[in-house]
Design an enzyme around this catalytic site. Sequence first.
Site, short mmCIF file in Angstrom:
data_model
loop_
_atom_site.label_atom_id
_atom_site.label_comp_id
_atom_site.label_asym_id
_atom_site.label_seq_id
_atom_site.Cartn_x
_atom_site.Cartn_y
_atom_site.Cartn_z
N HIS A 233 35.68 -11.84 25.44
CA HIS A 233 34.64 -12.08 24.48
C HIS A 233 34.61 -13.06 23.34
CE1 HIS A 233 30.40 -9.76 23.78
NE2 HIS A 233 30.46 -11.00 23.29
N ARG B 204 26.33 -10.74 28.84
CA ARG B 204 26.84 -9.28 28.60
C ARG B 204 27.41 -8.69 29.98
NH1 ARG B 204 27.15 -10.31 24.07
NH2 ARG B 204 26.19 -9.47 22.47
N GLU C 248 34.18 -2.75 26.54
CA GLU C 248 34.85 -3.54 25.82
C GLU C 248 35.50 -2.67 24.78
OE1 GLU C 248 32.93 -7.12 24.55
OE2 GLU C 248 32.17 -7.61 26.67
C1 DGY Z 1 26.70 -12.64 20.78
O1 DGY Z 1 26.41 -13.49 19.80
O2 DGY Z 1 25.92 -11.82 21.11
C2 DGY Z 1 28.20 -12.90 21.22
O3 DGY Z 1 28.36 -12.15 22.43
C3 DGY Z 1 29.02 -12.46 20.15
O4 DGY Z 1 28.84 -11.31 19.72
#
Ligand code: DGY
Length: 310
Positions: free
Chosen positions: A275, A227, A256
Site C-alpha cells: 500500500h 482497494r 492489510e
Molecule cells: C488513499 O489515499 O486512500 C490511499 O489508499 C492511501 O491511504
Amino acid sequence: MSKVLLPDTIPSEGEQIFNAAGIEIIHGTGRSAEKMMQEGSDASAVLIGTQNFDAQIMDSMPNLKVIARNGVGYDAVDIDAATARNIKVVNTPFALNDSVAETAITELLAISKNIFWDTKSIYDGQWNYKKTHPGNDVFGKTVGILGFGRIGHVVAEKLAGFNVKIIAHDPFAKATENVEMVSREELFVMSDYVLVHLPAIDSTKHSIGMAEFKKMKETAYFINMARGVIVVEPELVQALQQHEIAGAALDVFEEEPLSMDNPLLELDNVLLTPHIASNTIETKRKMAIDAANDIVAILNGDLAKSVVNP
Ligand code: DGY
C-alpha cells in the site's frame, strides 16, 4: 484549547499548521482502536490513515468534531455514524493523484518487464532465470482504466507518451482526447492491462472476480491500486494459479497488513507492494498540509477544502 490526535507521525509542515492555529497535538502511539480511544479521549480532531474508525471509537471521543483521512479513500470510516454525531469527515483527494498514477504506471511497467523476479534471480544466483521468463512490451498495447475519476485521468495523461491505446469504463465520466469510453465488458475483454481506480463503495465491493478474469486475455495483467475489497481475492489467486491471466500487480489487499500465509505470496506471476501508492515524501507532505488545513478550518467554523459529509 482544541486537541488533535495523531496516531501516526506526520510531516512537520502539518504539525506547523496545528501549532500556528493554537491546536495542541496529542502524539499517539499506534493505530489500534484501543490506543486511539485511550489517547484521543479529549481530542476535537483526529488525523487517520487507513485504519477503521467506527461509532464506538467516535463515542469514546465526546469532543470530536472532525475526522481527517490522510488520503482519499474513506471506506474504513463509518460516515453515517460520523454524520449522526455531527462530526465532519475530510480527506485529501487533491494531494495524491500524481503519486498514485506514477505508482500505477511503475507497477504496470514492472510487472510487464518482470522486474521483481528478475532482480530476485540475481540475489538467488539464478542469472539465467530471464531465459524462461521474458517480459512484455507495453508499446502498442491496450490499457483499460476501470474508474475514470481524478486518478484515472492522471494515469491516462501520463501514459500519453507510451504509444498505447487507452480505454476506460466509468458511468459518470466522458471520453477525453486520448481515452475512449467502453462498456465494462469491453474493458475486460479488450485490455492488455486492467488498472483499477475505483472507490470502495457498496456497488464496487467484491465486484471483480473469476467472471471478469475469464473475460480477460490470458496474456493480460491486472493492476489494483485502489482497494483490496473491490476484488474477490481467492478468485484472483485461482485465476493467477490457472493462468487465466498473465499476472497481477497489487498494492492493496482485502486484509492489510498482508498475512504471511496469504496464497498470493506463493505465486511468481505477481508483484506485491505494501500500500505505497501515495507513500512519497512530497505527497505525504501535501496530504498532511491539506488535512491539517481542513481540520483547522472545521474547528474554526470555516469552509474546508474537502468535506465528505457536508
Ligand atoms: C488513499 O489515499 O486512500 C490511499 O489508499 C492511501 O491511504
